[in-house]
Every structure is written in C-alpha cells, then in structure tokens.
Enzyme design. Structure first.
Site: not given
Lengths: 264, 264
Positions: A69, A73, A94, A110, A134, A137, A159-161
C-alpha cells in the site's frame, strides 16, 4: 490465531505510515477461519528502502507474499518478476505473491475490492456518472474497475493534468466507448470517490472542493483510518450519503487470500 | 497472543533449516505474558542469502530484532554495526537488536543460556571436567560460558584441529589458568556436550565416538529437534544421564527478551 511455529508461512503488509493498516487483522482472522498456518505482519518501509526490503523478502523462503500500500504500489512494479495484465495497464500492484522458486508476481485487487465493497453496501455503480479524485495507483485501479463495472461516464481530477491524460489513454484501450472528462468540480456526479491519500493525516487539505457536493450524491473514500475523514464529514454535512474506506479492504480480503494462496 | 495490528513490532528467527525452531513459540508466549505488542516469525534464509535479508531487515522500521541460529551465527557478525565484547571474542551472535536509527547490534546468549539450562536441571558445571564436541559458533559460546561457570578442565574435539587451537587462544585471554586439551575421546569427563549440528538430520553421523561414554557421565545436547538425538539415545543406552537441547533455549528466553527489548 494458531500458534506460530517454524513451519508457519509469513506474509507482510508494506506501508509508510504503517500504524493505520488493517490488513493484518483481516487476513489473520481469515487465515484462522480457513485453518491456514500463516501469519501477516506489518513491515514499515520508507519509499527509498523498498528495493532493499523487496530483495530481502525475495530471498526469504518462508515468505509467502505481501499486501502493498501507500507509497509503494507503483514503485514496486519494476522490482517484480511478473505482473498481471490488469496490473501492467494500471501501473500498480497491491498484492505480491512469492513463488517457491523466489519469483515475485504482482496483482492489483484495489479496484475489484472497491467495487465489491460498494455493491455489498447496496450501491451498484452500473450506469452511474462517476467522479474520481486522484490519478495515482489506487485511482488507476478504481478507474479501471469502475469502467469494467459499467459506469456511464467518468470524470477524473488531479493537480497534474498530464497524469489524467495518461490514465485516459490507457483506459481507452480497454473501454473506447466510455465518456471521459478531466475536471475539478464533483457537482453533477452520482458517485464521488476520493482515491488520493489526502485525509490520512489530520492537516491534509480536502481532495476536492466540497461546494460541488449536494444531496443525492454518494461520496466514497479509500482511506480507512480515520474512518470519518474530513471529506466524508463535509459530504455528510451537505446531505450526501457516504461510503467509508474499510469496505474496499473487506471487499478484497477473500481476493487477496486467494491470490496469496492462503490455503491449508 | 494479542491481535497483530499496524503498531505491532516484528521479530524474527533466521535459520536454515527452519521447521524445527522453537523460539517463536517461546518468545511469543513470553511477550503475551509480558503484555508486549510484538510477534516473532520464522524466516527461512539460506546461507548465501543472509546479507540480502539482513539488509532488508535493517531497512524495516517496524523490525525489532532477530534470533539467529544455524548456519548464520558466525556469518552475520560482519553484517552488524556493533557486537558485545563477548560476541566478538566468541566470533558469533545469536541475537540481533535493531536500534531505532537502524543500527544492528549483536549479542551471544547461547552459552549463558546453556549453563542456565544445566543449572535449572540440577547440574552445576563448577569443578567438572568438561568435553565439548564442536568448535563453531555455539561451541565457542558454550566454551566461554563453561569457563566462566568454573569447570575444572575443558577438552574440545573438532575435525579441524586449527579451529580448536584458535578457540583455545581466545579462551586463554580471559581464562589463562584453565587446563585445555584437544582430544576426540569423551571418556573420563563428567560433562560431555554436543555443540555441533550433527543430529539435526536423520542421516548425520554421531558427533563423537560413543565407546567413550559410560555411567556417571552427563551427556548434553544443543539440538532441540529431535528431542532425543541419536547421541542422547546412545548415551542413555550406555547408562549416562542425558540433558536435551530445549533447556538451553528455555534458559535464555528471558535473556533474549530483555536483549531484544520486548517490553510493554
């Protein structure tokens, strides 16, 4: 739990931080129920130490496998000998099984666990409009599982396109007809999922703007500890139904145990 | 045992073979009695893999320490950051503690545990003539502990006489007045100790010639599994009293727990 002897197989969970993990409790109880001579222990491993620890586990013949985790991951993938097609496409695992010859094989459970947890709580994502915070992973795994479960459209916020576009490019290979969008606002989605680690620490910012939440939405977490994250508190205050992080683990305990060959 | 959670400290025993080890049972019981949130698990590690596994354990922040046994007791010494004076003189350790900063510190408790086990069974070695088969890690530890306990003279047998001379040179530094001899025959000694690993596997040869055993002698083992080794069977058949390997572990369980800081 049955007594640990020299014949007991050892399983681990690799994490940093470690105190909040729940897999040892769940899988030790499951092994006891199944009559498996095995034990799962918590291994607190910093990101920089992961290759060293994985090498040590590979060389340990009584090691049966690990749950993996945050923050390992994605980083663990190149350290393994093989991963499933799903894990390769998601870019994360995972669960890692040690074969008798020392080969380490990875799988991602997951997403399937998250969907199983939603369904067990009476929420079938089929046809829903889904919003995912998000692109790491866990978010990747959940995006593929939601697509597989038949959501009607999927919005992803990060936040990071570029990370979102990268996820979309891989999603389109398996699900070319699914409408995809990159947007920050969760308004207008039936299902809102936090798949970031924001909320694990008390001073984390919220993973999304709660102004976009309203009654009628289901807001789901992947964070297990605390059970009521600031996001879930904000969602409840705005009249949303909420779904905590624990069912995602519960939904995949049996999947994990089978993959790790926890058998008598 | 209390439930294993993300806060549980993890201890290990390093061995090859592993199935016969008894430290997990003994130390998990002791930790439960003391209210310690810790668990000891068996790690099966081949000799060639020891450096890799030790590096992994050093990098694992929830790892509290390890018991070390055959074949790793001597090989692990150069992998550690510090060892006690006794361990350096013996050239072996059987317990390794991980400090919070990752430093690994070694100690040898075999000899003190062996003597404690003898005394607990009513056999004080003070003044006895002692015969020791073996010159490896455990034999070195027992030789120093027997000298410390006040044996009257000490005979050591090993296929490689140079290893005996090396042991004697180190013994004389601490115990210059103790009569030492290198000889194969156990005849004429009050206490006969097998400190080799011969007897661990069913097809091992005996560690000494049983023709030299007779009533009046006490024959002691360090091998715990099987409890009745071929040597102990031969000794009993010739009228000797026998002392099995388990009391050596029992004698040092509390010593191990204290060294590994198994405290609530």
């Amino acid at each position: 739990m049955t007594e640990i002897t020299g014949r007991t197989r050892v399983f681990a969970i690799l994490a940093d931080p470690i105190a909040q993990v729940k897999a040892p409790q769940g899988l030790n109880r499951l092994m006891a129920e199944r009559g498996v001579d095995g034990v799962m222990v918590p291994l607190h491993v910093a990101a920089a130490d992961l290759p060293t620890v994985v090498a040590g586990l590979r060389a340990t013949q009584s090691f049966g496998g690990a749950i993996v985790t945050v923050p390992h991951k994605t980083a663990i993938v190149p350290l393994l000998d093989a991963v499933s097609d799903a894990a390769r496409l998601v870019g994360a695992v995972n669960a890692v099984r040690r074969e008798p010859d020392g080969r380490l094989v990875g799988e991602i459970l997951d997403g399937a666990g998250f969907v199983a947890g939603l369904r067990a709580a009476g929420h079938d994502p089929r046809g829903a409009s889904a919003y995912l915070a998000g692109a790491g992973g866990a978010a990747n795994a959940i995006a593929f599982a939601l697509a597989e479960a038949g959501v009607g459209r999927l919005t992803v916020h990060n936040r990071t396109p570029a990370r979102v576009e990268d996820l979309f490019a891989r999603l389109r290979r398996l699900h070319p007809a699914l409408p995809l969008a990159s947007a920050a606002d969760p308004a207008g989605h039936d299902l809102v999922v936090n798949a970031t680690s924001l909320g694990l620490r008390p001073d984390d910012p919220l993973p999304l703007d709660p102004a976009g939440l309203a009654a009628g939405q289901l807001v789901a977490e992947i964070i297990m500890q605390p059970a009521k994250t600031p996001l879930l508190a904000a969602a409840a205050a705005r009249g949303c139904r909420t779904h905590p992080g624990l069912p995602m683990l519960e939904g995949q305990l049996a999947l994990m145990a089978d993959f790790l060959r926890m058998r008598p």
